[in-house]
Design an enzyme around this catalytic site. Structure first.
Site, PDB file in Angstrom:
ATOM      1  N   HIS A 159      53.842  87.399   5.966  1.00 38.90           N
ATOM      2  CA  HIS A 159      53.277  88.459   5.102  1.00 38.90           C
ATOM      3  C   HIS A 159      54.113  89.744   5.123  1.00 38.90           C
ATOM      4  CE1 HIS A 159      49.758  86.111   4.281  1.00 38.90           C
ATOM      5  NE2 HIS A 159      49.356  86.105   5.547  1.00 38.90           N
ATOM      6  N   ASP A 207      50.903  77.464   5.635  1.00 38.62           N
ATOM      7  CA  ASP A 207      49.821  78.361   6.086  1.00 38.62           C
ATOM      8  C   ASP A 207      48.802  78.467   4.943  1.00 38.62           C
ATOM      9  OD1 ASP A 207      49.477  80.850   8.291  1.00 38.62           O
ATOM     10  OD2 ASP A 207      48.573  81.252   6.330  1.00 38.62           O
ATOM     11  N   HIS A 258      47.269  80.947   3.860  1.00 39.53           N
ATOM     12  CA  HIS A 258      47.450  82.179   3.071  1.00 39.53           C
ATOM     13  C   HIS A 258      48.810  82.163   2.382  1.00 39.53           C
ATOM     14  CE1 HIS A 258      44.700  83.270   6.458  1.00 39.53           C
ATOM     15  NE2 HIS A 258      44.015  83.774   5.450  1.00 39.53           N
ATOM     16  N   ASP A 280      45.943  77.470   9.695  1.00 42.54           N
ATOM     17  CA  ASP A 280      44.623  78.008   9.360  1.00 42.54           C
ATOM     18  C   ASP A 280      43.969  77.304   8.172  1.00 42.54           C
ATOM     19  OD1 ASP A 280      46.719  79.157   7.967  1.00 42.54           O
ATOM     20  OD2 ASP A 280      46.215  81.231   8.500  1.00 42.54           O
TER      21      ASP A 280
END
Ligand SMILES: [Zn+2]
Length: 310
Positions: free
Chosen positions: A125, A162, A164, A249
């Site tokens: 990120h 991931d 996200h 996740d």
């Protein structure tokens, strides 16, 4: 197989500045405990070196690197409502980026075909100019850029599984045709980017793949998207290095998202990516990103490393 880690990665601890934060040292302790119980699955353990300023500035501005260093030297604090640093985070973050760099140096130097960085904080990120989403520096982006600029790699495929969207990596390479960034992520959650129609910009048009999935998606969809969308595009791209932003996740137990993968699902994705890398005769390296149910996270990392040990 090479496993990169460093004890400093355990010292990036939210207790003093954001108690209860899900990105905590116990994640890495659970992974290391599970791997130690299995004799590290035969992987060779190596110490992650600290990334140099030059390495960090391959993808980050000097101002961003200085801001993180100065925040840590003042004792740290909140960077935004999600993202923290403490004094020890400077060393942890440099070891996380440095581990990814050392991994690609070893892989492209022909020392081994497969590597994994069990390091934190995560990176995908973090943007060129700012930390966000628990990430200070974009570890996998540093490694990919180092591979191209200094280690002779012509093209790098980054698979981000991931849950996200890896906005930092995507933005850093948005205009580039030599780094194909492919994301599968749950739509409608943090950070909100990664729409399917966003395929890159300018000379990088067509070198960004975004595959948002519904919050209740299972391995059937994830495996299909990997096998039928990402890897065929990867085959056309002919990468000289394959990297994985390995967040776990999307596991059904994860508290930050609602996808429904099992640990074995990550083992299956890992096998597909490994077979693809072997077909391309490209080395394969993964960098730990998210995964916030510590027991599930450990199971997922074991499943991934087992798949790559066969
Ligand atoms: Zn994540």
């Amino acid at each position: 197989m090479l496993y990169f880690s460093h004890p400093a990665c355990l010292d990036h601890d939210p207790a003093a500045v954001m108690p209860g934060h899900p990105e905590r040292p116990e994640r890495l302790r659970a992974i290391e405990r599970a791997l130690a119980e299995r004799d590290w699955l035969g992987w060779e353990r190596r110490e992650a070196p600290a990334a140099s300023g030059e390495e960090l500035e391959l993808v980050h501005s000097a101002e961003h690197v200085r801001a993180i260093r100065e925040l840590c030297s003042r004792g740290g604090g909140a960077i935004d409502p999600d993202t923290y640093a403490v004094e020890a985070s400077w060393e942890a973050a440099r070891r996380a980026a440095g581990g990814a760099s050392a991994m690609v140096r070893a892989l492209l130097g022909g020392e081994d075909q497969i590597g994994f960085c069990g390091t934190r904080p995560a990176g995908h990120h973090a943007e060129r100019e700012r930390a966000m989403g628990f990430c200070l520096f974009d570890n996998i982006a540093v490694a990919a850029e180092l591979a191209i600029r200094e280690l002779g790699a012509e093209r790098v495929l980054i698979v981000d599984w991931d849950v996200h969207h890896g906005n930092g990596t995507a933005e850093i390479f948005r205009h580039r045709a030599d780094v194909l960034v492919a994301n599968i992520h749950q739509g409608g959650i943090f950070p909100g980017s990664g729409a399917r129609q966003d395929t890159g910009s300018g000379p990088g048009e067509g070198f960004t793949i975004n595959l948002p999935v519904p919050g209740d998606s299972t391995e059937e969809l994830w495996l299909e998207l990997l096998d039928e969308v990402i890897l065929p595009a990867g085959r056309d791209f002919e990468p000289s290095l394959v990297l994985v932003s390995a967040g776990f996740d999307a596991h059904r137990a994860d508290p930050l998202a609602s996808c429904a993968l099992e640990a074995s699902s990550f083992g299956r994705m890992a096998t597909l990516v490994r077979d693809f890398a072997a077909e391309m005769e490209a080395p394969l390296g993964a960098v730990l990103e998210g995964g916030y149910d510590v027991d599930a996270l450990a199971d997922c990392v074991v499943a991934t490393l087992e798949a790559w040990s066969e």
